[in-house]
Design an enzyme around this catalytic site. Structure first.
Site, short mmCIF file in Angstrom:
data_model
loop_
_atom_site.label_atom_id
_atom_site.label_comp_id
_atom_site.label_asym_id
_atom_site.label_seq_id
_atom_site.Cartn_x
_atom_site.Cartn_y
_atom_site.Cartn_z
N ASN A 103 0.85 -1.20 0.00
CA ASN A 103 0.00 0.00 0.00
C ASN A 103 0.88 1.25 0.00
O ASN A 103 2.10 1.15 0.03
CB ASN A 103 -0.97 -0.03 1.19
CG ASN A 103 -0.24 -0.07 2.50
OD1 ASN A 103 0.42 0.87 2.88
ND2 ASN A 103 -0.35 -1.20 3.21
N ASP A 157 -5.75 -5.65 4.88
CA ASP A 157 -6.92 -6.36 5.40
C ASP A 157 -6.94 -7.81 4.91
O ASP A 157 -7.50 -8.68 5.56
CB ASP A 157 -8.20 -5.65 4.95
CG ASP A 157 -8.33 -4.29 5.66
OD1 ASP A 157 -7.88 -4.21 6.81
OD2 ASP A 157 -8.85 -3.35 5.05
N LYS A 184 8.35 -18.21 -8.57
CA LYS A 184 7.83 -17.05 -9.30
C LYS A 184 6.73 -17.49 -10.27
O LYS A 184 6.93 -18.45 -11.04
CB LYS A 184 8.98 -16.38 -10.07
CG LYS A 184 8.57 -15.11 -10.75
CD LYS A 184 9.74 -14.46 -11.47
CE LYS A 184 9.22 -13.33 -12.33
NZ LYS A 184 10.24 -12.80 -13.22
N PHE A 239 -5.77 4.60 14.08
CA PHE A 239 -5.88 5.56 12.99
C PHE A 239 -7.05 5.15 12.09
O PHE A 239 -7.32 3.97 11.94
CB PHE A 239 -4.59 5.59 12.16
CG PHE A 239 -3.59 6.56 12.70
CD1 PHE A 239 -2.92 6.29 13.89
CD2 PHE A 239 -3.33 7.76 12.05
CE1 PHE A 239 -2.00 7.19 14.40
CE2 PHE A 239 -2.42 8.66 12.56
CZ PHE A 239 -1.76 8.39 13.74
N LYS A 299 -15.09 2.66 14.54
CA LYS A 299 -13.86 1.90 14.84
C LYS A 299 -13.43 2.10 16.28
O LYS A 299 -12.96 1.17 16.94
CB LYS A 299 -12.71 2.37 13.93
CG LYS A 299 -12.74 1.70 12.61
CD LYS A 299 -11.66 2.24 11.71
CE LYS A 299 -12.16 2.08 10.29
NZ LYS A 299 -11.31 2.74 9.33
N LYS A 331 -13.23 -1.31 18.26
CA LYS A 331 -11.88 -1.81 18.56
C LYS A 331 -11.47 -1.49 20.00
O LYS A 331 -10.34 -1.75 20.39
CB LYS A 331 -10.87 -1.23 17.56
CG LYS A 331 -11.19 -1.61 16.13
CD LYS A 331 -10.03 -1.36 15.17
CE LYS A 331 -10.50 -1.59 13.73
NZ LYS A 331 -9.40 -1.73 12.77
O1 C5P Z 1 -10.41 -1.01 10.20
P1 C5P Z 1 -9.33 -0.16 9.69
O2 C5P Z 1 -8.28 -0.92 8.93
O3 C5P Z 1 -9.75 1.05 8.94
O4 C5P Z 1 -8.67 0.38 11.05
C1 C5P Z 1 -7.51 1.14 11.05
C2 C5P Z 1 -6.79 0.95 12.34
O5 C5P Z 1 -6.69 -0.44 12.68
C3 C5P Z 1 -5.36 1.43 12.25
O6 C5P Z 1 -4.96 1.93 13.51
C4 C5P Z 1 -4.61 0.16 11.85
O7 C5P Z 1 -3.25 0.23 12.23
C5 C5P Z 1 -5.35 -0.92 12.57
N1 C5P Z 1 -5.41 -2.22 11.89
C6 C5P Z 1 -4.91 -3.35 12.47
N2 C5P Z 1 -4.98 -4.58 11.83
C7 C5P Z 1 -5.58 -4.68 10.63
C8 C5P Z 1 -6.11 -3.53 10.03
C9 C5P Z 1 -6.01 -2.33 10.67
O8 C5P Z 1 -4.38 -3.27 13.56
N3 C5P Z 1 -5.63 -5.85 10.04
#
Ligand code: C5P
Length: 396
Positions: free
Chosen positions: A206, A275, A285, A319, A333, A337
């Site tokens: 990314n 994600d 490869k 974030f 979130k 979370k």
């Molecule tokens: O759900 P989202 O990806 O938008 O949430 C963002 C936050 O969750 C960020 O703080 C990111 O570092 C964390 N995150 C995580 N593990 C993931 C995806 C996001 O800890 N797989």
């Protein structure tokens, strides 16, 4: 508080800029003394620094036998901070290896406080593996290195190696004297983007540059915290004075974060974690053949969500990088979370998001309060995040 700053000037053309550094530090109320190397004297007269600082300038190791007071020891004991600017490749090599063959290097060895070094030299000399290895040694020892700026160099070339502007050097000095609002606290910061392998050559990544997280880690170090920085792929140099853990995939990041979690007071999760990952990365490869290629993706663990379920007294900061309905998504979130606050930003806004040095963010707390910040440098936003974290940890 009276601060005693000892400036070491080595033999580079940028020595003239350090006259202004000394002047600014003196005007800010600090006591300033200067040691110059013999080569530095070729560029600027000791008298200039003497007039600016109001203190005698030391060059010789055995200058004044009649009034011998072991200058390197007394100067090292006097100083709260040593600033070496400009620092030549030769100085870096000597300091990295403990060589003490003049007054400056001997004083550095006798000094046990914070050292800030601003290297300045030709780009090739700076990039040389020998210089880079010496910088790594110094960083590992807790020496702060101010990265040289990029631009025109005295040798007629252009590239990385310029001494940063005096205001920037003075700002770094200020940071070192910043209030230690996180002393005694251990902070875990994640940064950068995860890399999810497709085969041994390709990956899904990314646009995260790592800048925001690295600034947060730096601000936490400046605030006196014990810092662990777990980083995925990033485009910037890691700050010094912390434990740096490099990871690639989300699974590796999860492992690194979980292994530290029980011992930390706060986690600031700024990493852009993928994600999804490729379910079965190819061992070899992948060769080009059919017109389409389908990759099966599987969901990655949400590290922050997991921390939210495990948390005892830890402060959790997340974030939310969004492209629409920013506050709504961020709020969701925050609750889902189990976070203490969330930093939300619109990554499509100009001056915010990936790759740039600035950000436009809002901080949303558990009690529903929202702080909307104007566009500011990522370094300034990092300080705000650290202040709010310190506040929740009862340190402010
Ligand atoms: O759900 P989202 O990806 O938008 O949430 C963002 C936050 O969750 C960020 O703080 C990111 O570092 C964390 N995150 C995580 N593990 C993931 C995806 C996001 O800890 N797989």
């Amino acid at each position: 508080m009276q601060r005693n700053i000892l400036i070491g000037v080595t033999g580079g053309i940028a020595a003239y800029k350090v006259v202004e550094v000394a002047s600014r530090l003196k005007k800010s109320g600090a006591n300033v003394k200067v040691i110059m190397t013999k080569h530095a004297v070729e560029f600027v007269s000791p008298r200039t620094f003497q007039e600016i600082t109001g203190n005698a300038v030391s060059v010789e190791m055995f200058a004044d036998a009649a009034n011998f007071n072991v200058a390197h020891i007394s100067l090292a004991n006097w100083a709260d901070l040593m600033l070496i600017a400009p620092a030549t490749a030769n100085f870096l090599a000597k300091a990295a290896h403990g060589i003490a063959d003049d007054l400056l290097t001997t004083t550095v060895l006798a000094f046990d406080g914070q050292i800030l070094i601003a290297p300045a030299m030709n780009t090739k000399m700076f990039d040389n593996p020998a210089t880079q290895a010496n910088l790594s040694i110094l960083k590992a020892r807790g020496v702060k290195i101010l990265e040289p700026a990029t631009g025109e160099l005295a040798c007629g070339t252009s590239g990385k190696g310029r001494l940063p502007e005096p205001v920037e050097i003075c700002a770094e000095v200020e940071k070192i004297f910043a209030p230690k609002i996180l002393s005694g606290k251990k902070i875990l910061v994640t940064a950068g983007g995860t890399v999810e392998p497709i085969d041994p050559v390709r990956y899904i990544g990314n646009r995260s540059s790592g800048r925001m997280g690295y600034e947060i880690a730096k601000a936490a170090v400046n605030a006196g915290a014990d810092v662990v920085l777990v980083s995925g792929k990033a485009d910037v140099e890691p700050p010094s004075g912390l434990k740096f853990v490099k990871v690639e995939s989300a699974l590796e990041m999860r492992e690194a974060v979980l292994s530290e979690f029980a011992t930390v007071d706060a986690v600031i999760m700024s990493a852009a974690v993928a994600d999804y990952r490729v379910k079965s990365p190819a061992a070899q490869k992948i060769k080009k053949s059919a017109d389409t290629l389908t990759l099966e993706l599987i969901k990655n663990p949400d590290i922050l969500r997991e921390l939210g379920t495990l948390k005892k007294s830890q402060i959790l900061v997340g974030f939310a990088a969004e492209t629409q309905n920013i506050l709504d998504y961020a709020n969701k979130k925050l609750v889902e979370k189990n976070l203490d606050f969330i930093v939300a930003n619109d990554v499509t806004a100009e001056g915010a998001g990936f790759g740039v040095a600035t950000n436009i963010a809002s901080i949303i707390r558990r009690n529903g309060s929202v702080e909307n910040f104007p566009k500011m440098s990522k370094a300034a936003l990092a300080e705000k995040i650290i202040e709010r974290t310190a506040n929740l940890l009862g340190k402010l």
